[in-house]
Design an enzyme around this catalytic site. Structure first.
Site: not given
Length: 240
Positions: A217, A117, A219
């Site tokens: 994102h 990001c 993650e």
């Protein structure tokens, strides 16, 4: 600790935090940034913003096998020669300077780098690129922004022949939470993924062994494990 585990540095935030009776400035990093790196087989060092000292940066990187530049507040638009948009965050100049210094040194060493990001935006600005400061002005809606801590999802198209394409499906939805994105591309970078409305969602530097930065994102993405596995494998090879 297994001797085979590479060491990954992850950049972090300086934020006000509350714990019990304490309400203090603190080093802050959501565990979501470190869990997939650990699950892929690495150990993590958290790197809080601090005074930039070239010798210290070099010594820190000498102890790492890879660098992950995490998400967070907007990059100061002065760094790419623009005036701030009304929706742009107040500058975090300490974090900007620290991450620019770490990232520049890591790229110079061809250390494996993963941007997430804000990390994609830091990479692009470091290479002389610019940012769209408020995507709703560009795409006509806040569909990339998410709301109240809930990530939105957008379809992305990964470009065949890129390193990212070896680690991620060519077409799928990904979690997003951003109101800024890459505009003019930085030197040496290529686009490796686009959203369905024409926003750059990932870039990489094909001249380096492993340099990928996702605007989304990973993650937060149960399908993102292969990207982290590739990153950690590159860090293991770098250390060797």
């Amino acid at each position: 600790m297994s001797a085979s585990r590479p060491i990954i540095g992850v950049t972090s935030y300086l934020e006000q935090a509350t714990m019990g009776v304490w309400d203090v400035p603190a080093v802050f990093l959501p565990t979501s940034y470190v869990k997939p790196i650990a699950a892929a087989g690495a150990s993590i060092v958290v790197l809080p913003p601090q005074e930039v000292n070239p010798e210290a940066v070099s010594r820190i990187l000498n102890g790492l096998d890879g660098l992950c530049v995490s998400g967070g507040y907007d990059v100061d638009p002065a760094a790419y020669g623009h005036s701030p948009h009304p929706q742009t965050d107040a500058p975090r100049n300490d974090r900007d300077a620290w991450e620019f210094a770490l990232l520049a040194a890591a790229l110079e060493a061809d250390m494996p780098v993963l941007g997430v990001c804000r990390g994609a935006q830091v990479l692009n600005v470091l290479r002389g690129g610019t940012l769209h400061q408020h995507l709703p002005d560009v795409v006509g809606s806040p569909r990339h922004q998410g709301e109240n801590g809930v990530f939105a999802k957008v379809p992305v198209r990964v470009i065949e022949g890129t390193l990212l394409a070896t680690l991620h499906p060519l077409s799928r939805e990904v979690p997003v939470y951003h109101h800024q994105a890459i505009d003019a591309l930085g030197a040496g970078l290529v686009v490796s993924a686009w959203s369905d409305d024409g926003v750059i969602e990932a870039v990489e530097d094909p001249s380096l062994t492993f340099c990928i930065a996702a605007q989304w994102h990973p993650e937060q993405d149960p399908g993102g494990a292969r990207l982290y596995q590739g990153f950690v494998q590159a860090a293991r090879a770098y250390r060797a």
